[in-house]
Motif scaffolding. Structure first.
Motif, PDB file in Angstrom:
ATOM      1  N   ALA A 130      -3.261  74.120 -11.256  1.00 15.01           N
ATOM      2  CA  ALA A 130      -1.852  74.306 -11.620  1.00 15.01           C
ATOM      3  C   ALA A 130      -1.005  74.551 -10.372  1.00 15.01           C
ATOM      4  CB  ALA A 130      -1.713  75.465 -12.600  1.00 15.01           C
ATOM      5  N   CYS A 131      -1.504  75.350  -9.444  1.00  9.07           N
ATOM      6  CA  CYS A 131      -0.769  75.587  -8.192  1.00  9.07           C
ATOM      7  C   CYS A 131      -0.638  74.301  -7.386  1.00  9.07           C
ATOM      8  CB  CYS A 131      -1.455  76.667  -7.361  1.00  9.07           C
ATOM      9  SG  CYS A 131      -1.269  78.321  -8.031  1.00  9.07           S
ATOM     10  N   THR A 132      -1.680  73.503  -7.365  1.00  6.63           N
ATOM     11  CA  THR A 132      -1.629  72.227  -6.650  1.00  6.63           C
ATOM     12  C   THR A 132      -0.619  71.292  -7.293  1.00  6.63           C
ATOM     13  OG1 THR A 132      -3.951  72.504  -6.074  1.00  6.63           O
ATOM     14  CG2 THR A 132      -3.029  70.315  -5.814  1.00  6.63           C
ATOM     15  N   ALA A 133      -0.529  71.304  -8.613  1.00  6.47           N
ATOM     16  CA  ALA A 133       0.468  70.477  -9.290  1.00  6.47           C
ATOM     17  C   ALA A 133       1.885  70.897  -8.890  1.00  6.47           C
ATOM     18  CB  ALA A 133       0.289  70.568 -10.810  1.00  6.47           C
ATOM     19  N   VAL A 134       2.121  72.194  -8.776  1.00  4.67           N
ATOM     20  CA  VAL A 134       3.437  72.675  -8.343  1.00  4.67           C
ATOM     21  C   VAL A 134       3.716  72.242  -6.907  1.00  4.67           C
ATOM     22  CG1 VAL A 134       4.809  74.745  -7.861  1.00  4.67           C
ATOM     23  CG2 VAL A 134       3.449  74.616  -9.952  1.00  4.67           C
ATOM     24  N   ILE A 135       2.719  72.333  -6.040  1.00  5.94           N
ATOM     25  CA  ILE A 135       2.902  71.912  -4.647  1.00  5.94           C
ATOM     26  C   ILE A 135       3.250  70.427  -4.577  1.00  5.94           C
ATOM     27  CG2 ILE A 135       1.695  71.546  -2.443  1.00  5.94           C
ATOM     28  CD1 ILE A 135       0.101  74.123  -3.100  1.00  5.94           C
ATOM     29  N   LEU A 136       2.532  69.612  -5.331  1.00  4.81           N
ATOM     30  CA  LEU A 136       2.812  68.171  -5.322  1.00  4.81           C
ATOM     31  C   LEU A 136       4.191  67.859  -5.894  1.00  4.81           C
ATOM     32  CD1 LEU A 136      -0.706  66.894  -6.408  1.00  4.81           C
ATOM     33  CD2 LEU A 136       0.387  66.568  -4.180  1.00  4.81           C
ATOM     34  N   TRP A 137       4.597  68.582  -6.931  1.00  5.41           N
ATOM     35  CA  TRP A 137       5.924  68.356  -7.510  1.00  5.41           C
ATOM     36  C   TRP A 137       7.025  68.728  -6.507  1.00  5.41           C
ATOM     37  CZ3 TRP A 137       7.188  65.420 -11.344  1.00  5.41           C
ATOM     38  CH2 TRP A 137       8.499  65.457 -11.826  1.00  5.41           C
ATOM     39  N   GLN A 138       6.816  69.806  -5.777  1.00  2.00           N
ATOM     40  CA  GLN A 138       7.799  70.204  -4.757  1.00  2.00           C
ATOM     41  C   GLN A 138       7.855  69.158  -3.637  1.00  2.00           C
ATOM     42  OE1 GLN A 138       9.872  72.618  -5.503  1.00  2.00           O
ATOM     43  NE2 GLN A 138       8.632  72.943  -7.316  1.00  2.00           N
ATOM     44  N   ALA A 139       6.711  68.590  -3.298  1.00  2.00           N
ATOM     45  CA  ALA A 139       6.693  67.522  -2.288  1.00  2.00           C
ATOM     46  C   ALA A 139       7.481  66.312  -2.774  1.00  2.00           C
ATOM     47  CB  ALA A 139       5.255  67.127  -1.965  1.00  2.00           C
ATOM     48  N   ARG A 140       7.365  65.991  -4.049  1.00  2.00           N
ATOM     49  CA  ARG A 140       8.150  64.884  -4.615  1.00  2.00           C
ATOM     50  C   ARG A 140       9.648  65.176  -4.518  1.00  2.00           C
ATOM     51  NH1 ARG A 140       8.025  63.025  -9.803  1.00  2.00           N
ATOM     52  NH2 ARG A 140       8.440  60.968  -9.009  1.00  2.00           N
ATOM     53  N   ARG A 141      10.024  66.418  -4.774  1.00  2.00           N
ATOM     54  CA  ARG A 141      11.454  66.772  -4.695  1.00  2.00           C
ATOM     55  C   ARG A 141      11.981  66.619  -3.273  1.00  2.00           C
ATOM     56  NH1 ARG A 141      12.864  72.122  -7.865  1.00  2.00           N
ATOM     57  NH2 ARG A 141      14.876  71.454  -7.074  1.00  2.00           N
TER      58      ARG A 141
END
Length: 189
Positions: free
Chosen positions: A89-100
């Motif tokens: 779940a933390c990795t998903a948040v990191i990847l989503w922030q990278a997309r932003r």
């Protein structure tokens, strides 16, 4: 207006990050099944009366049932599942922030305060993974009563994600400073 080399690279990176994000979400759904995979090799074997196409169906049903079974398994399986779900779940948040962040680079306006906030969120998630890995190493030291957990990937996660969090915080400060300088520059004529 044609895209610059940086924007072309950001476009490629956004595609790669999106693919990784999708794979991460799929892996999160499979975590309990993967955590309990040690005891299921004989269940996935074919009997003489079964066809090969039945194996993926049975494997899929088995993975879905593991969401219920894993919580009643041994302590090791429960701890592994919780750790992997949390880190995923933390990795998903990191990847989503990278997309932003990549979205603002693609738009041609990367020096925004929102990028600093996104990188701070990614840093917090890196620190959370580092703490979770440290807790799992400490749990392993007490559970097994040996130093073997110091030689696992969990022990490696602690410094790697801690340094990743530091890097994200430095990048966050740089983006915030660049946004302030850009705002001052836009006000001067």
């Amino acid at each position: 207006m044609s895209a610059s080399n940086v924007q072309k690279l950001a476009g490629v990176l956004k595609v790669l990050v999106t693919i990784t994000f999708a794979c991460n979400l799929i892996a999160l759904a499979l975590v309990p099944g993967l955590a309990m995979m040690r005891g299921f090799q004989e269940l996935l074997g074919l009997s003489p009366y079964e066809r090969y196409w039945e194996l993926p169906v049975r494997g899929g049903v088995l993975f879905l049932r593991c969401w219920k079974w894993v919580w009643f398994a041994g302590v090791y399986d429960v701890v592994l599942t919780i750790f992997l779900l949390f880190c995923g779940a933390c990795t998903a948040v990191i990847l989503w922030q990278a997309r932003r962040v990549l979205d603002t680079v693609l738009a041609g306006n990367p020096f925004r305060k929102e990028n600093g906030a996104s990188l701070r969120r990614a840093a917090v998630c890196c620190y959370l993974i580092s703490v979770a890995a440290l807790l799992r190493v400490l749990w392993g030291l007490t559970y097994y009563g040996s130093i073997a957990p110091l030689l696992t990937y969990n022990a490696l996660f602690v410094p790697i994600f801690f340094m990743g969090g530091l890097l994200c915080l430095v990048m966050s400060a740089l983006f915030c400073q660049a946004a302030e300088l850009k705002a001052e520059n836009d006000l001067t004529i």
